[in-house]
Write a protein that holds these residues in place. Structure first.
Motif, PDB file in Angstrom:
ATOM      1  N   ALA B  76       0.834  -1.204   0.000  1.00 24.99           N
ATOM      2  CA  ALA B  76       0.000   0.000   0.000  1.00 24.99           C
ATOM      3  C   ALA B  76       0.868   1.253   0.000  1.00 24.99           C
ATOM      4  O   ALA B  76       0.604   2.212  -0.741  1.00 24.99           O
ATOM      5  CB  ALA B  76      -0.924  -0.014   1.217  1.00 24.99           C
ATOM      6  N   GLY B  77       1.912   1.242   0.826  1.00 20.62           N
ATOM      7  CA  GLY B  77       2.797   2.403   0.878  1.00 20.62           C
ATOM      8  C   GLY B  77       3.445   2.680  -0.467  1.00 20.62           C
ATOM      9  O   GLY B  77       3.480   3.827  -0.935  1.00 20.62           O
ATOM     10  N   THR B  78       3.921   1.604  -1.112  1.00 22.18           N
ATOM     11  CA  THR B  78       4.583   1.777  -2.400  1.00 22.18           C
ATOM     12  C   THR B  78       3.621   2.267  -3.462  1.00 22.18           C
ATOM     13  O   THR B  78       3.913   3.230  -4.183  1.00 22.18           O
ATOM     14  CB  THR B  78       5.202   0.440  -2.847  1.00 22.18           C
ATOM     15  N   SER B  79       2.432   1.615  -3.547  1.00 26.09           N
ATOM     16  CA  SER B  79       1.521   2.008  -4.625  1.00 26.09           C
ATOM     17  C   SER B  79       0.977   3.412  -4.378  1.00 26.09           C
ATOM     18  O   SER B  79       0.749   4.158  -5.335  1.00 26.09           O
ATOM     19  CB  SER B  79       0.391   0.989  -4.786  1.00 26.09           C
ATOM     20  N   ALA B  80       0.801   3.794  -3.094  1.00 18.59           N
ATOM     21  CA  ALA B  80       0.335   5.156  -2.814  1.00 18.59           C
ATOM     22  C   ALA B  80       1.359   6.177  -3.327  1.00 18.59           C
ATOM     23  O   ALA B  80       0.997   7.180  -3.964  1.00 18.59           O
ATOM     24  CB  ALA B  80       0.114   5.333  -1.307  1.00 18.59           C
ATOM     25  N   GLN B  81       2.647   5.922  -3.083  1.00 14.71           N
ATOM     26  CA  GLN B  81       3.694   6.819  -3.580  1.00 14.71           C
ATOM     27  C   GLN B  81       3.668   6.907  -5.107  1.00 14.71           C
ATOM     28  O   GLN B  81       3.794   7.991  -5.679  1.00 14.71           O
ATOM     29  CB  GLN B  81       5.065   6.287  -3.145  1.00 14.71           C
ATOM     30  N   LEU B  82       3.493   5.715  -5.752  1.00 19.30           N
ATOM     31  CA  LEU B  82       3.523   5.697  -7.220  1.00 19.30           C
ATOM     32  C   LEU B  82       2.324   6.434  -7.809  1.00 19.30           C
ATOM     33  O   LEU B  82       2.466   7.196  -8.764  1.00 19.30           O
ATOM     34  CB  LEU B  82       3.564   4.248  -7.723  1.00 19.30           C
ATOM     35  N   VAL B  83       1.141   6.209  -7.209  1.00 23.48           N
ATOM     36  CA  VAL B  83      -0.055   6.898  -7.703  1.00 23.48           C
ATOM     37  C   VAL B  83       0.097   8.404  -7.510  1.00 23.48           C
ATOM     38  O   VAL B  83      -0.210   9.206  -8.406  1.00 23.48           O
ATOM     39  CB  VAL B  83      -1.321   6.371  -6.989  1.00 23.48           C
ATOM     40  N   ALA B  84       0.610   8.798  -6.331  1.00 25.21           N
ATOM     41  CA  ALA B  84       0.767  10.223  -6.048  1.00 25.21           C
ATOM     42  C   ALA B  84       1.750  10.854  -7.041  1.00 25.21           C
ATOM     43  O   ALA B  84       1.515  11.951  -7.562  1.00 25.21           O
ATOM     44  CB  ALA B  84       1.267  10.413  -4.618  1.00 25.21           C
ATOM     45  N   ARG B  85       2.855  10.155  -7.336  1.00 19.54           N
ATOM     46  CA  ARG B  85       3.845  10.706  -8.261  1.00 19.54           C
ATOM     47  C   ARG B  85       3.250  10.862  -9.654  1.00 19.54           C
ATOM     48  O   ARG B  85       3.467  11.864 -10.331  1.00 19.54           O
ATOM     49  CB  ARG B  85       5.065   9.778  -8.312  1.00 19.54           C
ATOM     50  N   SER B  86       2.472   9.819 -10.060  1.00 12.71           N
ATOM     51  CA  SER B  86       1.858   9.884 -11.390  1.00 12.71           C
ATOM     52  C   SER B  86       0.837  11.015 -11.454  1.00 12.71           C
ATOM     53  O   SER B  86       0.725  11.724 -12.459  1.00 12.71           O
ATOM     54  CB  SER B  86       1.231   8.527 -11.701  1.00 12.71           C
ATOM     55  N   ALA B  87       0.097  11.227 -10.358  1.00 11.46           N
ATOM     56  CA  ALA B  87      -0.881  12.321 -10.315  1.00 11.46           C
ATOM     57  C   ALA B  87      -0.180  13.673 -10.357  1.00 11.46           C
ATOM     58  O   ALA B  87      -0.634  14.614 -11.011  1.00 11.46           O
ATOM     59  CB  ALA B  87      -1.744  12.202  -9.064  1.00 11.46           C
ATOM     60  N   LEU B  88       0.946  13.761  -9.655  1.00 12.84           N
ATOM     61  CA  LEU B  88       1.712  15.005  -9.616  1.00 12.84           C
ATOM     62  C   LEU B  88       2.195  15.373 -11.011  1.00 12.84           C
ATOM     63  O   LEU B  88       2.160  16.534 -11.427  1.00 12.84           O
ATOM     64  CB  LEU B  88       2.904  14.810  -8.672  1.00 12.84           C
ATOM     65  N   ARG B  89       2.630  14.323 -11.748  1.00 15.56           N
ATOM     66  CA  ARG B  89       3.147  14.564 -13.091  1.00 15.56           C
ATOM     67  C   ARG B  89       2.038  15.050 -14.014  1.00 15.56           C
ATOM     68  O   ARG B  89       2.277  15.767 -14.972  1.00 15.56           O
ATOM     69  CB  ARG B  89       3.778  13.282 -13.626  1.00 15.56           C
ATOM     70  N   ARG B  90       0.816  14.614 -13.732  1.00 17.81           N
ATOM     71  CA  ARG B  90      -0.297  15.065 -14.579  1.00 17.81           C
ATOM     72  C   ARG B  90      -0.822  16.411 -14.138  1.00 17.81           C
ATOM     73  O   ARG B  90      -1.931  16.789 -14.490  1.00 17.81           O
ATOM     74  CB  ARG B  90      -1.424  14.036 -14.550  1.00 17.81           C
ATOM     75  N   LYS B  91      -0.076  17.082 -13.298  1.00  8.82           N
ATOM     76  CA  LYS B  91      -0.438  18.424 -12.848  1.00  8.82           C
ATOM     77  C   LYS B  91      -1.796  18.461 -12.193  1.00  8.82           C
ATOM     78  O   LYS B  91      -2.589  19.373 -12.369  1.00  8.82           O
ATOM     79  CB  LYS B  91      -0.437  19.415 -14.022  1.00  8.82           C
ATOM     80  N   SER B  92      -2.098  17.412 -11.446  1.00 10.05           N
ATOM     81  CA  SER B  92      -3.352  17.415 -10.715  1.00 10.05           C
ATOM     82  C   SER B  92      -3.076  18.032  -9.349  1.00 10.05           C
ATOM     83  O   SER B  92      -2.683  17.354  -8.413  1.00 10.05           O
ATOM     84  CB  SER B  92      -3.871  15.978 -10.585  1.00 10.05           C
ATOM     85  N   THR B  93      -3.249  19.332  -9.270  1.00 10.53           N
ATOM     86  CA  THR B  93      -2.942  20.022  -8.021  1.00 10.53           C
ATOM     87  C   THR B  93      -4.013  19.739  -6.990  1.00 10.53           C
ATOM     88  O   THR B  93      -5.160  19.457  -7.341  1.00 10.53           O
ATOM     89  CB  THR B  93      -2.844  21.539  -8.263  1.00 10.53           C
ATOM     90  N   PRO B  94      -3.680  19.820  -5.695  1.00  4.76           N
ATOM     91  CA  PRO B  94      -4.641  19.453  -4.641  1.00  4.76           C
ATOM     92  C   PRO B  94      -5.961  20.222  -4.721  1.00  4.76           C
ATOM     93  O   PRO B  94      -6.991  19.722  -4.290  1.00  4.76           O
ATOM     94  CB  PRO B  94      -3.897  19.788  -3.358  1.00  4.76           C
TER      95      PRO B  94
END
Lengths: 315, 100
Positions: B76-94
């Motif tokens: 869970a920790g790993t996939s959460a980091q990966l999803v967050a990084r991918s979201a960040l790259r797509r410029k999905s700001t909070p």
């Protein structure tokens, strides 16, 4: 009726409802990403359903192959789909025919199940002959002795599927490494994950094969976990997949079916094809299981990695 | 004797899963949804494992339960980091609300 029995029935009904709704969502979701996710969810619920039916071996296989590996396979296939190949949602003749065929198969299976004499199945016959089978786990006894024929063909079908996938390679890419190259940040989360998990994954995979002799487990379940380990290290960029023309790779791919066939042919001396003499049955089953696990693991991983995509450094 | 305690701990775990699910459905962007989801994985599963551990017959079962929790934490920790990084790259700001 006791409260526990009522709770059991309620749990099963909820599970059935979840299974059906996950299946419906997997069939109707657009875009495809949602459909694939619901297919994986469906696989997890199906594994729980098999557990509820007491079929732990099938539950393990469903969770590992049905939900896990097939899910990754579908995600990989989706990533390769052209944006132009977007399928229009709709219900045409092809969908109608597929639905009719699927309902027909379901009804046929249901009829076959209900038509079975009571007590159903071959459980008693298997139990009576378990001592001679070379395995204490009735499922392994059926898969590798009583109905070894089915398992042999399954392992060959897997191989045929891989040949089909490899046949999709471009001429220029033939002999190259399968799949796309995965890039990960050095020292990043995925790169660490790809190094931390494999030792434990290898342990679990080998344990599942070993446990298959007397408990739920076996070549397909263990092989799938080992395949997942390989896919993980490949996706984490720790190792690269070998060239599809590598001799050792091809030898490992066919080792399981070849050993299986050889044992089957040797059985001709003992009476008929695939006959395992009770004295040597255990050793033969372990030999088949171990080589089959290796071949299944590599075949499944190669299926998910896909056809070779570029010819760089082909030997 | 341990059964009420098990029921309480498993119940507490379920509360975390329920809250995590609500957060996953209701929260506006990928990062806060991940935040809700990881709480369910870490604490929800943790309490359920703790509750079930009280019913374990021997150390063998106990060890497997703890391993399940540990693997789920790592994954869970790993996939959460990966999803967050991918979201960040797509410029999905909070602050950006994503279409459901």
């Amino acid at each position: 009726m006791t409260a526990v029995a009522l709770a059991d029935i309620a749990f099963d009904l909820i599970l059935c409802a979840l299974l059906l709704s996950a299946a419906l969502a997997a069939l109707s979701r657009q875009p495809l990403f949602g459909a694939v996710i619901f297919f994986i969810v469906y696989g997890v619920f199906a594994a729980i359903a098999w557990l509820r039916l007491g079929a732990t071996d099938v539950a393990l296989a469903e969770a590992a192959i049905g939900a896990g590996l097939t899910g990754v396979l579908l995600l990989g296939a989706m990533a390769r789909l052209d944006a132009a190949a977007h399928t229009e949602p709709g219900f045409g003749l092809a969908e109608a025919l597929t639905a009719i065929a699927a309902v027909g198969v379901t009804l046929g299976l249901g009829w076959a199940f209900l038509a079975l004499p009571e007590p159903g199945g071959l459980q008693q016959a298997v139990a009576a002959n378990l001592a001679q089978s070379g395995s204490e786990n009735p499922v392994t006894a059926v898969l590798l002795n009583f109905r070894a024929w089915d398992t042999l063909l399954e392992s060959i079908v897997l191989l045929a599927a891989l040949i089909g996938v490899w046949a999709l390679a471009d001429d220029a890419a033939w002999g190259g490494r399968p799949g796309l190259r995965h890039h990960t940040r050095p020292g990043g989360v995925l790169a660490s994950f790809g190094r931390v998990l494999p030792p434990m994954g290898l342990l679990v995979g080998v344990y599942l094969v070993w446990a298959g002799a007397s408990q739920p487990g076996g070549a397909f379940q263990g092989g799938t976990v080992l395949a997942a380990v390989w896919l993980l290290v490949a996706m984490a960029g720790v190792v690269r997949a070998p060239h599809v023309s590598a001799t050792w790779l091809r030898a490992a791919l066919v080792a399981g079916p070849v050993v299986f066939l050889a044992v089957g042919l040797a059985g001709v001396a003992a009476g008929a094809f695939l006959t395992l003499p009770p004295d040597h049955a255990k050793a033969l089953i372990v030999t088949i299981e171990v080589t089959l696990t290796l071949s299944i693991a590599i075949t499944l991983a190669a299926l998910v990695l896909g056809p070779p995509e570029n010819a760089e450094q082909a030997p | 004797m341990t059964e009420p305690l098990t029921a309480m701990l498993v119940g507490l775990g379920l509360v975390f899963f329920l809250a995590g699910t609500l957060g996953l459905i209701r929260l506006p962007d990928t990062f806060s949804r991940l935040h809700a989801l990881t709480k369910a994985d870490n604490l929800g599963l943790g309490f359920i494992v703790l509750g079930l551990a009280l019913q374990a017959d021997d150390w063998n079962v106990l060890g497997k339960l703890v391993l399940i929790w540990a693997f789920a934490l790592i994954a869970a920790g790993t996939s959460a980091q990966l999803v967050a990084r991918s979201a960040l790259r797509r410029k999905s700001t909070p602050s950006e609300r994503q279409a459901p």
